[in-house]
Design a protein around this motif. Structure first.
Motif, PDB file in Angstrom:
ATOM      1  N   PRO A   1      55.964  -8.842  11.864  1.00 59.09           N
ATOM      2  CA  PRO A   1      57.277  -8.725  12.177  1.00 59.09           C
ATOM      3  C   PRO A   1      58.049  -8.142  11.068  1.00 59.09           C
ATOM      4  CG  PRO A   1      56.439 -10.776  13.260  1.00 59.09           C
ATOM      5  CD  PRO A   1      55.309  -9.984  12.426  1.00 59.09           C
ATOM      6  N   TRP A   2      57.310  -8.117   9.690  1.00 61.58           N
ATOM      7  CA  TRP A   2      58.145  -7.441   8.590  1.00 61.58           C
ATOM      8  C   TRP A   2      58.684  -6.040   9.083  1.00 61.58           C
ATOM      9  CZ3 TRP A   2      54.397  -8.487   3.946  1.00 61.58           C
ATOM     10  CH2 TRP A   2      54.837  -9.953   3.154  1.00 61.58           C
TER      11      TRP A   2
ATOM     12  N   TRP B   1      62.782 -18.592  14.526  1.00 57.66           N
ATOM     13  CA  TRP B   1      61.485 -18.724  14.250  1.00 57.66           C
ATOM     14  C   TRP B   1      60.999 -19.959  14.887  1.00 57.66           C
ATOM     15  CZ3 TRP B   1      57.939 -21.550  11.740  1.00 57.66           C
ATOM     16  CH2 TRP B   1      56.750 -21.156  11.258  1.00 57.66           C
ATOM     17  N   ALA B   2      59.682 -19.892  15.528  1.00 53.31           N
ATOM     18  CA  ALA B   2      58.929 -21.001  15.879  1.00 53.31           C
ATOM     19  C   ALA B   2      57.801 -21.062  15.533  1.00 53.31           C
ATOM     20  CB  ALA B   2      59.175 -21.389  17.322  1.00 53.31           C
TER      21      ALA B   2
ATOM     22  N   SER C   1      54.731 -17.424   6.314  1.00 55.46           N
ATOM     23  CA  SER C   1      55.426 -17.109   5.029  1.00 55.46           C
ATOM     24  C   SER C   1      56.421 -16.121   5.266  1.00 55.46           C
ATOM     25  CB  SER C   1      54.709 -16.351   4.242  1.00 55.46           C
ATOM     26  OG  SER C   1      53.987 -15.291   4.532  1.00 55.46           O
ATOM     27  N   LEU C   2      56.504 -15.604   6.600  1.00 58.98           N
ATOM     28  CA  LEU C   2      57.756 -14.863   7.139  1.00 58.98           C
ATOM     29  C   LEU C   2      58.826 -15.716   7.631  1.00 58.98           C
ATOM     30  CD1 LEU C   2      55.407 -12.681   6.909  1.00 58.98           C
ATOM     31  CD2 LEU C   2      56.212 -11.687   8.458  1.00 58.98           C
ATOM     32  N   ARG C   3      58.745 -16.902   7.777  1.00 57.84           N
ATOM     33  CA  ARG C   3      59.607 -17.682   8.671  1.00 57.84           C
ATOM     34  C   ARG C   3      61.169 -17.581   7.946  1.00 57.84           C
ATOM     35  NH1 ARG C   3      57.697 -22.576   7.624  1.00 57.84           N
ATOM     36  NH2 ARG C   3      58.552 -22.762   5.566  1.00 57.84           N
ATOM     37  N   THR C   4      61.348 -17.455   6.579  1.00 58.35           N
ATOM     38  CA  THR C   4      62.390 -17.388   5.941  1.00 58.35           C
ATOM     39  C   THR C   4      63.180 -16.166   6.159  1.00 58.35           C
ATOM     40  OG1 THR C   4      62.355 -19.178   4.385  1.00 58.35           O
ATOM     41  CG2 THR C   4      63.847 -17.711   3.937  1.00 58.35           C
ATOM     42  N   ASP C   5      62.275 -14.600   5.918  1.00 58.71           N
ATOM     43  CA  ASP C   5      62.607 -13.612   6.118  1.00 58.71           C
ATOM     44  C   ASP C   5      63.093 -13.398   7.569  1.00 58.71           C
ATOM     45  OD1 ASP C   5      61.634 -13.096   3.639  1.00 58.71           O
ATOM     46  OD2 ASP C   5      59.856 -12.266   4.146  1.00 58.71           O
TER      47      ASP C   5
END
Length: 181
Positions: free
Chosen positions: A113-114, A144-145, A132-136
């Motif tokens: 997803p980046w 985000w789930a 680790s991508l949750r905040t991004d």
């Protein structure tokens, strides 16, 4: 199920998590579809098993040689380095975004997803990823789930996302269903 359908697999020249490429690739073939490996450079790409080099795979076409019109769906495998590099290549970001613009299904796993954040296509969408991508993702406007697979149809296309290699069975099934229409 996917007869006469061609699915693009967009990857960087290196850093692809091998199992996140090979398992969906096999699922497309088993469903009767045709997978095509698209990258930012011609030749071969280097896959990894986490941080260790794994196999090399031949590129079918570069992002500059293809059009979204050539494909019925898109798979974005993960690996940390793969989507991190893709999001720096305007042609790769454009190619991914065009699937959303065309209303075609996209399946992204792990760190993939980046690339979608860079394409500005996650705002208002529900998805999952490597934690680790949750905040991004939230900062980019996504909901985000932490789930094995998230299927989001509240946008221009169907978006299938999963967190990690352990989720591949559910990811592949949901992606094949999305690609089948």
């Amino acid at each position: 199920m996917l007869n006469d359908k061609t699915i693009a697999f967009l990857v960087a020249p290196e850093g692809i998590e091998q199992v996140e490429l090979t398992e969906p690739w096999q699922a497309v073939k088993q469903a009767g579809g045709t997978p095509k490996l698209v990258s930012t450079k011609a030749g071969e790409v280097q896959a990894f098993n986490h941080l260790d080099k794994a196999d090399r795979f031949p590129v079918d076409a570069t992002v500059d040689e293809v059009s979204v019109a050539d494909f019925d769906g898109l798979v974005l495998p993960g690996g940390v380095a793969n989507p991190d590099l893709l999001r720096t290549v305007p042609g790769a970001v454009r190619f991914a975004k065009e699937f959303f613009d065309a209303g075609k299904p996209v399946a992204a796993i792990c760190h993939a997803p980046w690339t979608l954040i860079e394409a500005d296509v996650v705002r208002g969408r529900k998805l999952t990823s490597w934690p680790s991508l949750r905040t991004d993702l939230r900062n980019a406007g996504a909901d985000w789930a932490d789930r094995e697979v998230v299927i989001c149809t509240s946008g221009p296309n169907t978006l299938v996302t999963s967190r990690k290699p352990d989720d591949l069975k559910a990811f592949c099934q949901a992606a094949m269903d999305a690609f089948a229409g």
